[in-house]
Design a protein around this motif. Structure first.
Motif, mmCIF file in Angstrom:
data_model
loop_
_atom_site.group_PDB
_atom_site.id
_atom_site.type_symbol
_atom_site.label_atom_id
_atom_site.label_comp_id
_atom_site.label_asym_id
_atom_site.label_seq_id
_atom_site.Cartn_x
_atom_site.Cartn_y
_atom_site.Cartn_z
ATOM 1 N N ASP A 136 3.183 8.282 -3.472
ATOM 2 C CA ASP A 136 2.665 7.138 -4.226
ATOM 3 C C ASP A 136 3.773 6.238 -4.763
ATOM 4 O O ASP A 136 3.495 5.193 -5.364
ATOM 5 N N GLN A 137 5.042 6.625 -4.507
ATOM 6 C CA GLN A 137 6.179 5.786 -4.896
ATOM 7 C C GLN A 137 6.777 5.034 -3.709
ATOM 8 O O GLN A 137 7.686 4.225 -3.884
ATOM 9 N N ILE A 138 6.270 5.298 -2.497
ATOM 10 C CA ILE A 138 6.861 4.752 -1.274
ATOM 11 C C ILE A 138 5.936 3.699 -0.684
ATOM 12 O O ILE A 138 4.737 3.935 -0.512
ATOM 13 N N TYR A 139 6.498 2.536 -0.365
ATOM 14 C CA TYR A 139 5.713 1.442 0.218
ATOM 15 C C TYR A 139 6.356 1.055 1.551
ATOM 16 O O TYR A 139 7.462 0.532 1.577
ATOM 17 N N SER A 140 5.645 1.335 2.639
ATOM 18 C CA SER A 140 6.200 1.081 3.970
ATOM 19 C C SER A 140 5.570 -0.153 4.602
ATOM 20 O O SER A 140 4.396 -0.462 4.372
ATOM 21 N N THR A 141 6.362 -0.818 5.422
ATOM 22 C CA THR A 141 5.882 -2.006 6.129
ATOM 23 C C THR A 141 4.765 -1.637 7.096
ATOM 24 O O THR A 141 3.754 -2.340 7.203
ATOM 25 N N GLU A 142 4.949 -0.528 7.810
ATOM 26 C CA GLU A 142 3.952 -0.114 8.795
ATOM 27 C C GLU A 142 2.576 0.040 8.160
ATOM 28 O O GLU A 142 1.573 -0.442 8.689
ATOM 29 N N VAL A 143 2.513 0.715 7.021
ATOM 30 C CA VAL A 143 1.227 0.956 6.357
ATOM 31 C C VAL A 143 0.602 -0.354 5.884
ATOM 32 O O VAL A 143 -0.621 -0.531 5.934
ATOM 33 N N CYS A 144 1.446 -1.287 5.464
ATOM 34 C CA CYS A 144 0.922 -2.584 5.018
ATOM 35 C C CYS A 144 0.294 -3.348 6.190
ATOM 36 O O CYS A 144 -0.755 -3.988 6.037
ATOM 37 N N ILE A 145 0.912 -3.260 7.367
ATOM 38 C CA ILE A 145 0.328 -3.888 8.560
ATOM 39 C C ILE A 145 -0.962 -3.171 8.950
ATOM 40 O O ILE A 145 -1.957 -3.799 9.317
ATOM 41 N N ILE A 196 0.857 -1.188 0.000
ATOM 42 C CA ILE A 196 0.000 0.000 0.000
ATOM 43 C C ILE A 196 0.891 1.235 0.000
ATOM 44 O O ILE A 196 1.755 1.386 0.869
ATOM 45 N N ALA A 197 0.684 2.110 -0.975
ATOM 46 C CA ALA A 197 1.504 3.319 -1.088
ATOM 47 C C ALA A 197 1.261 4.250 0.092
ATOM 48 O O ALA A 197 0.206 4.230 0.735
ATOM 49 N N LEU A 198 2.245 5.099 0.359
ATOM 50 C CA LEU A 198 2.187 6.000 1.507
ATOM 51 C C LEU A 198 1.109 7.073 1.358
ATOM 52 O O LEU A 198 0.676 7.668 2.346
ATOM 53 N N GLY A 199 0.675 7.322 0.124
ATOM 54 C CA GLY A 199 -0.374 8.310 -0.088
ATOM 55 C C GLY A 199 -0.732 8.419 -1.553
ATOM 56 O O GLY A 199 -0.075 7.825 -2.410
ATOM 57 N N PRO A 200 -1.786 9.171 -1.866
ATOM 58 C CA PRO A 200 -2.197 9.337 -3.261
ATOM 59 C C PRO A 200 -1.335 10.371 -3.975
ATOM 60 O O PRO A 200 -0.575 11.110 -3.326
ATOM 61 N N PRO A 201 -1.425 10.462 -5.303
ATOM 62 C CA PRO A 201 -0.711 11.513 -6.037
ATOM 63 C C PRO A 201 -1.179 12.891 -5.599
ATOM 64 O O PRO A 201 -2.303 13.068 -5.107
#
Length: 302
Positions: free
Chosen positions: A132-141, A106-111
């Motif tokens: 929208d280019q950054i994918y963090s572990t925290e957000v995926c959890i 899940i991306a860190l935010g929208p464009p």
């Protein structure tokens, strides 16, 4: 984030009307919405002013987590609808290409809005990555926790699929097999303490065993060995007190950054929550001695 956590604390403490006030505020206050979602931070008062106008997936997902728990308590359909709305936002940012290494993340935010230079970029700087280019572990959890709860409440398969896709991303991108813990994000091997604690709390022993047998306990051990710090705190009456708690990062990285170890109260409480999950899971599995061990660790940390 803070408002969502406070709402959850009110729910846990039985102060339901206080939790309602928080969720209702965000649900019905257009001044705190931008790009169709909730902004990161604002100054509260009669005249609400944006403080951080960025729109990030994490805080929005946590507002959904708070709302679904309020629904469980009140059975008020409005809070289920709001939780579903936040889940749909998260799904819109989830990589759906099963041939991509980012699949399930899940991306860190929208464009951003092209009318504003640097919008939805780190530090509002066009030279730095966009959310929208950054994918963090925290957000995926975060997403996994929300999707599972919405699926539990609705039985709608798309939320179960979204949760399973989060697990796929966590297994293929977040899991650091060498150090037996989670990386901070995609191609980002930094050890963030909160990621370990949140993974323990949200996923639990049995689910983490599907990554690697014993992973939950290994993650807890990593934090204890690498991230717990003893720091000196000077009290108001000038007494020096030794405080033990969790740093944001491991001690080696802190040293490389040229600073002394520190204790963050927020992340220390997250580890206390992780110990509680370990205690409960070990009890469930009949591992009485381990359950007692984590209970003692939690009490000492508190």
């Amino acid at each position: 984030y803070d408002s969502a956590v406070v709402a959850l604390a009110y729910i846990a403490g039985g102060e339901i009307e206080e939790a309602r006030k928080i969720i209702d505020f965000y649900k019905y206050k257009p001044q705190v919405w931008r790009l169709g979602e909730i902004i990161e931070a604002f100054v509260a008062g009669d005249d609400i002013q944006g403080e951080d106008w960025s729109v990030r997936s994490g805080a929005n997902i946590w507002m959904g987590i708070a709302s679904i728990h309020l629904y469980y308590t009140t059975k008020d359909q409005r809070y289920l609808d709001f939780a579903k709305n936040r889940a749909e936002f998260a799904i819109s940012l989830q990589c759906a290409d099963n041939k991509s290494p980012l699949f399930g993340g899940i991306a860190l935010g929208p464009p951003g809005d092209p009318a504003y230079s640097g919008d939805q970029h780190i530090s509002y700087d066009l030279e730095k990555p966009s959310f929208d280019q950054i994918y963090s572990t925290e957000v995926c959890i975060d997403g996994y926790a929300l999707f599972r709860n919405v699926y539990k409440a609705t039985g709608e398969e798309k939320y179960l699929n979204a949760a399973n896709n989060c697990l796929q991303w966590l297994k293929s991108n977040a899991f650091n097999k060498i150090e037996r813990r989670f990386n901070r994000g995609y191609l980002d091997t930094i050890a963030a303490t909160d990621v370990q604690s949140w993974a323990l709390s949200a996923l639990g022993v049995e689910l983490l065993d599907t990554f690697e047998k014993g992973l939950a306990e290994n993650m807890a051990a990593f934090v204890e060995q690498k991230c717990l710090s003893d720091v000196t705190f000077v009290s108001g009456d000038k007494r020096k007190i030794i405080v033990k708690g969790v740093d944001f990062i491991d001690r080696d990285r802190a040293k490389n950054l040229g600073r002394e170890p520190l204790v963050t109260f927020e992340w220390s409480f997250q580890l206390a929550n992780a110990y509680l999950r370990l205690e409960r899971d070990c009890e469930k599995l009949g591992q009485v001695k381990k359950a007692k061990k984590y209970k003692i660790k939690r009490q000492k940390l508190l």
